[in-house]
Design a protein around this motif. Structure first.
Motif, PDB file in Angstrom:
ATOM      1  N   THR A  46       0.830  -1.204   0.000  1.00 37.42           N
ATOM      2  CA  THR A  46       0.000   0.000   0.000  1.00 37.42           C
ATOM      3  C   THR A  46       0.863   1.252   0.000  1.00 37.42           C
ATOM      4  O   THR A  46       0.608   2.205  -0.745  1.00 37.42           O
ATOM      5  N   CYS A  47       1.900   1.251   0.824  1.00 38.59           N
ATOM      6  CA  CYS A  47       2.790   2.409   0.899  1.00 38.59           C
ATOM      7  C   CYS A  47       3.525   2.631  -0.421  1.00 38.59           C
ATOM      8  O   CYS A  47       3.728   3.780  -0.842  1.00 38.59           O
ATOM      9  N   LEU A  48       3.928   1.541  -1.071  1.00 39.12           N
ATOM     10  CA  LEU A  48       4.593   1.677  -2.367  1.00 39.12           C
ATOM     11  C   LEU A  48       3.647   2.258  -3.412  1.00 39.12           C
ATOM     12  O   LEU A  48       4.053   3.062  -4.263  1.00 39.12           O
ATOM     13  N   SER A  49       2.382   1.870  -3.339  1.00 37.19           N
ATOM     14  CA  SER A  49       1.412   2.392  -4.299  1.00 37.19           C
ATOM     15  C   SER A  49       1.059   3.839  -4.003  1.00 37.19           C
ATOM     16  O   SER A  49       0.967   4.673  -4.908  1.00 37.19           O
ATOM     17  N   ILE A  50       0.879   4.160  -2.729  1.00 35.07           N
ATOM     18  CA  ILE A  50       0.546   5.532  -2.323  1.00 35.07           C
ATOM     19  C   ILE A  50       1.669   6.493  -2.680  1.00 35.07           C
ATOM     20  O   ILE A  50       1.422   7.603  -3.167  1.00 35.07           O
ATOM     21  N   GLY A  51       2.920   6.073  -2.433  1.00 32.75           N
ATOM     22  CA  GLY A  51       4.062   6.952  -2.679  1.00 32.75           C
ATOM     23  C   GLY A  51       4.544   6.929  -4.112  1.00 32.75           C
ATOM     24  O   GLY A  51       4.007   7.630  -4.976  1.00 32.75           O
ATOM     25  N   PRO A  52       5.553   6.125  -4.413  1.00 29.43           N
ATOM     26  CA  PRO A  52       6.121   6.134  -5.767  1.00 29.43           C
ATOM     27  C   PRO A  52       5.149   5.693  -6.848  1.00 29.43           C
ATOM     28  O   PRO A  52       5.200   6.200  -7.970  1.00 29.43           O
ATOM     29  N   GLY A  53       4.246   4.771  -6.537  1.00 30.51           N
ATOM     30  CA  GLY A  53       3.305   4.317  -7.551  1.00 30.51           C
ATOM     31  C   GLY A  53       2.491   5.456  -8.126  1.00 30.51           C
ATOM     32  O   GLY A  53       2.326   5.581  -9.344  1.00 30.51           O
ATOM     33  N   ASP A  54       1.959   6.303  -7.271  1.00 31.37           N
ATOM     34  CA  ASP A  54       1.165   7.446  -7.718  1.00 31.37           C
ATOM     35  C   ASP A  54       2.017   8.623  -8.155  1.00 31.37           C
ATOM     36  O   ASP A  54       1.690   9.324  -9.113  1.00 31.37           O
ATOM     37  N   CYS A  55       3.100   8.854  -7.438  1.00 34.44           N
ATOM     38  CA  CYS A  55       3.868  10.091  -7.640  1.00 34.44           C
ATOM     39  C   CYS A  55       4.832  10.037  -8.824  1.00 34.44           C
ATOM     40  O   CYS A  55       5.236  11.091  -9.323  1.00 34.44           O
ATOM     41  N   ASN A  56       5.226   8.845  -9.254  1.00 34.59           N
ATOM     42  CA  ASN A  56       6.168   8.759 -10.372  1.00 34.59           C
ATOM     43  C   ASN A  56       5.670   9.556 -11.575  1.00 34.59           C
ATOM     44  O   ASN A  56       6.402  10.359 -12.161  1.00 34.59           O
ATOM     45  N   PHE A  57       4.430   9.316 -11.972  1.00 31.89           N
ATOM     46  CA  PHE A  57       3.874   9.977 -13.154  1.00 31.89           C
ATOM     47  C   PHE A  57       3.800  11.489 -12.958  1.00 31.89           C
ATOM     48  O   PHE A  57       4.210  12.262 -13.824  1.00 31.89           O
ATOM     49  N   LEU A  58       3.248  11.894 -11.829  1.00 34.31           N
ATOM     50  CA  LEU A  58       3.009  13.311 -11.589  1.00 34.31           C
ATOM     51  C   LEU A  58       4.303  14.097 -11.476  1.00 34.31           C
ATOM     52  O   LEU A  58       4.489  15.134 -12.121  1.00 34.31           O
ATOM     53  N   VAL A  59       5.224  13.599 -10.657  1.00 35.55           N
ATOM     54  CA  VAL A  59       6.475  14.317 -10.433  1.00 35.55           C
ATOM     55  C   VAL A  59       7.324  14.353 -11.695  1.00 35.55           C
ATOM     56  O   VAL A  59       7.965  15.367 -12.001  1.00 35.55           O
ATOM     57  N   ALA A  60       7.336  13.251 -12.454  1.00 30.80           N
ATOM     58  CA  ALA A  60       8.141  13.201 -13.671  1.00 30.80           C
ATOM     59  C   ALA A  60       7.567  14.080 -14.779  1.00 30.80           C
ATOM     60  O   ALA A  60       8.208  14.266 -15.806  1.00 30.80           O
ATOM     61  N   SER A  61       6.375  14.606 -14.575  1.00 35.68           N
ATOM     62  CA  SER A  61       5.788  15.485 -15.593  1.00 35.68           C
ATOM     63  C   SER A  61       5.764  16.939 -15.147  1.00 35.68           C
ATOM     64  O   SER A  61       6.120  17.836 -15.913  1.00 35.68           O
ATOM     65  N   GLU A  62       5.385  17.205 -13.893  1.00 31.15           N
ATOM     66  CA  GLU A  62       5.258  18.593 -13.478  1.00 31.15           C
ATOM     67  C   GLU A  62       6.587  19.208 -13.019  1.00 31.15           C
ATOM     68  O   GLU A  62       6.658  20.418 -12.818  1.00 31.15           O
ATOM     69  N   SER A  63       7.629  18.409 -12.874  1.00 35.31           N
ATOM     70  CA  SER A  63       8.932  18.959 -12.487  1.00 35.31           C
ATOM     71  C   SER A  63       9.665  19.610 -13.654  1.00 35.31           C
ATOM     72  O   SER A  63      10.702  20.232 -13.456  1.00 35.31           O
ATOM     73  N   PHE A  64       9.122  19.455 -14.867  1.00 32.91           N
ATOM     74  CA  PHE A  64       9.815  19.928 -16.057  1.00 32.91           C
ATOM     75  C   PHE A  64       8.929  20.883 -16.853  1.00 32.91           C
ATOM     76  O   PHE A  64       7.698  20.850 -16.735  1.00 32.91           O
ATOM     77  N   PRO A  65       9.531  21.731 -17.672  1.00 31.57           N
ATOM     78  CA  PRO A  65       8.760  22.733 -18.404  1.00 31.57           C
ATOM     79  C   PRO A  65       7.949  22.119 -19.529  1.00 31.57           C
ATOM     80  O   PRO A  65       8.293  21.058 -20.060  1.00 31.57           O
ATOM     81  N   THR A  66       6.885  22.774 -19.909  1.00 31.72           N
ATOM     82  CA  THR A  66       5.985  22.279 -20.949  1.00 31.72           C
ATOM     83  C   THR A  66       6.694  21.939 -22.255  1.00 31.72           C
ATOM     84  O   THR A  66       6.427  20.885 -22.844  1.00 31.72           O
TER      85      THR A  66
END
Length: 475
Positions: free
Chosen positions: A349-369
């Protein structure tokens, strides 16, 4: 012409599609349909279908092995399993580049084309020999993988930019993107198991070519169903304003974003290294998937309340804690199996809550359009290589010791150590999320200008800076 007449002329004929109205001696008014929750979540439907198509082969291998026991060798199973994985990596890299250079909409068309073509080839697989049929199936799965991998970059970028389209959506950006990515893919995994069970039951449990052809073929329904809707979505305002389609400043971008790029790639790599071999410890794959599906929604709920980076760190750290507890008490836990299941479930559950969900979001919003697809596709591809590394390097650990229990104990301890590393990577390398994507885009543009880069050609405005972007009330 009076101001009132100009305004009336600009408003006339507004509909749900993007229109451009040339106003004499004035700016170009570009009206776009206001993004809605549906615009964001439809990207999840696309990734749901990808999850289905990726996972369904696992169930069909059992059917194929019963149908053709002599020809379904270990090498054949490996090729069938890895073909879509290899296609994924190529698709992530290729389409991550394409959607930045040529637009998100083109990415939708091409990824759907590859996915549908690959599914058709795999479903229609045949040959003079069973070996020939398997090679056709491998090729089809590989082609579909290119489309599915490309959807990681296309859907995540579109979901993020749609979720940033208004203040109302922006407040729930983390949740919307998480539901449209990780949760959708996991739901696709679940759907593949449900469909497989139903189809096998329809054949009364008897192995048949019809089972795998039907299960493969069903994967084509959703991509085609939502294709027309997705074609109505145009490139986001952010892309229109900041796109770089020529003279891409790669050196300057890497100099500015090297730290979050290393962080996103490493975190995603470490997650896939853990999650793939650890899935094998689930009592059954189907049960594990049903347990995993709701977990993704917990992370989606947390991100907009405590922050993306904080959720990322929390998930990694708590996974390490539960992993060390299981590894340290493994021999005692074998006598209290329900407690082992609970602790294992909490770790997953912790793996899914943390990196599972955040990988996509962080890898997209950390960089410019203008370079989001590049960096997101690269990070996702690195993550997929982690899946191959984890499966080949960690799975044999269980059988490398005298007892299976000792092997599992060591595997949990290794996984926990990797989770600690993941926690440190996120804490020191991942930046805090921007309140709005425009904030990051403006900073990047200012950085480019400060380093002598000509930003006059940025955006899809043919060098004009008097274009006005208006969002109309079309939900």
């Amino acid at each position: 012409m009076s101001d009132h007449q100009m305004s009336s002329h600009a408003v006339k004929g507004i509909d749900d599609t993007i229109t451009q109205v040339e106003v004499p001696e004035g700016p170009v008014v570009k009206r776009t349909r206001q993004t809605s929750y549906l615009d964001v979540l439809v990207q999840g439907v696309a990734l749901f279908s990808d999850g289905y198509n990726i996972q369904v082969i696992g169930y069909m291998l059992t059917v194929l092995a019963k149908l053709y026991p002599k020809d379904t060798t270990g090498d054949v199973k490996t090729r069938l399993s890895n073909s879509i994985l290899i296609g994924d990596i190529f698709g992530m890299l290729i389409f991550g580049y394409c959607i930045d250079r040529f637009g998100r909409r083109l990415g939708v068309i091409l990824t759907t084309l590859f996915l549908v073509l690959g599914i058709i080839i795999a479903t229609a697989s045949h040959g003079a020999t069973i070996r020939g049929m398997y090679w056709m199936m491998v090729i089809g799965r590989g082609v579909a993988g290119v489309g599915a991998g490309g959807e990681y970059a296309v859907c995540t970028s579109q979901a993020l930019e749609c979720a940033d389209g208004s203040e109302r959506l922006r407040k729930k950006r983390g949740m919307l993107v998480a539901v449209s990515t990780n949760a959708a893919i996991i739901a696709g995994f679940v759907a593949s198991s449900i469909v497989s069970i139903i189809v096998v039951k329809a054949y009364n449990g008897n192995p048949s070519d019809g089972i795998w052809r039907i299960c493969f073929g069903i994967g084509i329904i959703l991509p085609l169903t939502i294709f027309i809707f997705r074609m109505r979505l145009f490139d986001s305002t952010q892309y229109d304003k900041h796109a770089i389609q020529r003279k891409v400043p790669y050196k300057l971008a890497l100099k500015y974003y090297w730290k979050p790029l290393i962080g996103a790639c490493t975190a995603w790599f470490l997650y896939d290294v853990i999650i793939y071999p650890f899935n094998l410890l689930a009592p059954t794959l189907c049960t594990h998937q049903f347990l995993c599906s709701p977990r993704a929604f917990i992370g989606a709920f947390l991100m907009d309340r405590i922050g993306q980076k904080q959720t990322y760190v929390l998930g990694w750290a708590m996974a390490a804690v539960f992993g060390f507890i299981i590894g340290g008490a493994m021999f005692k836990l074998q006598h209290v199996f329900p407690l082992f299941v609970v602790l294992y479930g909490l770790m997953q559950t912790c793996l899914s809550i943390g990196p599972g969900d955040c990988n996509f979001l962080v890898a997209s919003e950390s960089f410019p359009t203008p370079l989001r697809g590049h960096f997101l596709g690269f990070a996702a591809a690195i993550g997929k290589t982690g899946a191959a590394v984890g499966t080949s390097a960690l799975t044999p650990v269980v059988s490398a010791f005298e007892t299976k229990m000792e092997g599992q104990r060591v595997l949990f301890l290794i996984g926990s150590a990797i989770s600690v590393l993941g926690t440190l990577v996120v804490w020191f390398l991942i930046p805090g999320h921007p309140d709005a994507l425009e904030d990051g885009d403006v900073r990047f543009r200012e950085y480019l200008e400060a380093n002598g880069y000509d930003t006059s050609h940025m955006g899809l405005k043919s060098g004009k800076h008097n274009e006005v972007f208006v969002t109309g009330p079309f939900n």
